[in-house]
Design an enzyme around this catalytic site. Sequence first.
Site, PDB file in Angstrom:
ATOM      1  N   TYR A 149       0.859  -1.191   0.000  1.00 62.29           N
ATOM      2  CA  TYR A 149       0.000   0.000   0.000  1.00 62.29           C
ATOM      3  C   TYR A 149       0.882   1.222   0.000  1.00 62.29           C
ATOM      4  CZ  TYR A 149      -3.455   3.461   1.574  1.00 62.29           C
ATOM      5  OH  TYR A 149      -4.267   4.571   1.690  1.00 62.29           O
ATOM      6  N   ASP A 244       9.464   2.863  -0.329  1.00 63.22           N
ATOM      7  CA  ASP A 244       8.455   3.525   0.479  1.00 63.22           C
ATOM      8  C   ASP A 244       8.668   3.090   1.925  1.00 63.22           C
ATOM      9  OD1 ASP A 244       6.285   4.520   1.779  1.00 63.22           O
ATOM     10  OD2 ASP A 244       4.780   3.709   0.410  1.00 63.22           O
ATOM     11  N   LYS A 272       4.615   9.120   8.858  1.00 61.74           N
ATOM     12  CA  LYS A 272       4.356   8.541  10.188  1.00 61.74           C
ATOM     13  C   LYS A 272       5.318   9.052  11.265  1.00 61.74           C
ATOM     14  CE  LYS A 272       1.830   4.713   8.195  1.00 61.74           C
ATOM     15  NZ  LYS A 272       0.452   4.503   8.566  1.00 61.74           N
TER      16      LYS A 272
HETATM   17  N1  PMP Z   1       2.989   4.256   2.234  1.00 60.79           N
HETATM   18  C1  PMP Z   1       2.910   3.331   3.183  1.00 60.79           C
HETATM   19  C2  PMP Z   1       3.929   2.228   3.201  1.00 60.79           C
HETATM   20  C3  PMP Z   1       1.927   3.383   4.155  1.00 60.79           C
HETATM   21  O1  PMP Z   1       1.861   2.435   5.094  1.00 60.79           O
HETATM   22  C4  PMP Z   1       0.989   4.447   4.121  1.00 60.79           C
HETATM   23  C5  PMP Z   1      -0.133   4.571   5.146  1.00 60.79           C
HETATM   24  N2  PMP Z   1      -0.390   3.510   5.925  1.00 60.79           N
HETATM   25  C6  PMP Z   1       1.104   5.399   3.105  1.00 60.79           C
HETATM   26  C7  PMP Z   1       2.110   5.283   2.196  1.00 60.79           C
HETATM   27  C8  PMP Z   1       0.140   6.557   3.031  1.00 60.79           C
HETATM   28  O2  PMP Z   1       0.364   7.436   4.084  1.00 60.79           O
HETATM   29  P1  PMP Z   1      -0.795   8.418   4.592  1.00 60.79           P
HETATM   30  O3  PMP Z   1      -1.852   7.579   5.203  1.00 60.79           O
HETATM   31  O4  PMP Z   1      -0.088   9.314   5.556  1.00 60.79           O
HETATM   32  O5  PMP Z   1      -1.272   9.160   3.401  1.00 60.79           O
END
Ligand code: PMP
Length: 439
Positions: A149, A244, A272
């Site tokens: 994701y 990511d 995060k």
């Molecule tokens: N990349 C990863 C690996 C994530 O786990 C997440 C959110 N869980 C995101 C991108 C998206 O981040 P956000 O919810 O702050 O938009």
Amino acid sequence: MKKQRTSAERANDDWQRAERVMPGGVSSPVRAFRAVGGAPPVVASASGAELRDTQGHTYVDLVGSWGPLILGHAHPAVVEAVTRAARDGLSFGATCAREIELAERVLARYPFAERVRFVSTGTEAVMSAIRLARGATGRARIVKFDGCYHGHSDGLLVKAGSGLATFGQPDSAGVPSEIAALTEVLPLDDEDAAEELFARRGAEIACVLIEPLPANSGLLVQRGEFLQKLRTLTQRHGALLVFDEVISGFRVAPGGMTELTGIRPDLVTLGKILGGGLPAAAYLGRADLMEKLAPNGPVYQAGTLSGNPVAMAAGIATLDALAEPGTYERLEQLGSELETELARVLARAHEPAVVARVGSIVWLALQRGPAPRAWSHVEKDGAQRYAALHRELLARGVWLAPSAFEVAFLSLAHTSAHLERVVSAFEQALAAKSGAPAR
Ligand code: PMP
């Protein structure tokens, strides 16, 4: 006489109020508990490793706001830093001193990178990194992996087909198939599929995007050789490799999986923990790439609240607290303790389960071992058993992620006493679920 209302009935009132004013009662779908059932408690406050709901029930929190709270809730140093920053002004719309300070700290932990651009969410960080990859390579196609994701931007909400690479299909209404078609989806843990795609389409691929520690479909720990293969293939075909690290950054090591694997990606995305519980995210890389961003280069990306001083202060305080000696050792110790104890009670309850873990990220897979490395190896029918377990645990004061395919996050605020409460609740919940008394 007026009938005394139970606290469960009053809790339902709060949830019903939420549902009347927000779609599904939430600002983000998984919070609605649809995968596990029941009305979610409405949170009133949190501190350390515990959440408190509007009815005064407390829970040992194993979600940690889905990853940011590695120090626990309302850590005094973070609250102090945020309070001080707020007094200095909430937003300037201009570069501020705290932004420079956080940028320096981030680059010190990711030495392959020379420039960092701040944004507000992980979604924005990944979306912008992809635009930069496309702008830098002049190519349109991107590659992601089944089970990873990367936020909710159009091109990343795509389903995977089975086995081999497929054209992406939109995973959400509102995503034009023309956009999804630019996303190729590959299986994790499969060098051959990646080889085959690059042999066919290598010259069209702008970037390969991966969570180097996939933690959004369970915890699908990848082999170093597989990640290395992606580095070799992208390099050979002139594509970029984007790690990511929105979850893994600062979580598994100061420099995340980039540090642990020793692989040098072209771009990294962070979020995060970077914002310590406030909205901050970033993407970073070598100067030659990052200087292609406006105002120096042709790739446009901007944000009114990007580099927000209060969020920067939370990030600085969080990274500074994490830099104290022994923090990662402590997280490892807590993770190991929880893994061992959970494995013990699950085995005793004859529950087919395997615990996957890296440091303070723990995932309970309700299937027989070994722990899966690809989404197609995750047994989806564990979800029903998980839902029952989740309800039993919530009733016993343990707040586990409301989906079988989400991981648990431990923090430096968790103690052995918290973990004992969790394990004992698991023992009782497993017994209650099977109808047998807990021993
Ligand atoms: N990349 C990863 C690996 C994530 O786990 C997440 C959110 N869980 C995101 C991108 C998206 O981040 P956000 O919810 O702050 O938009």
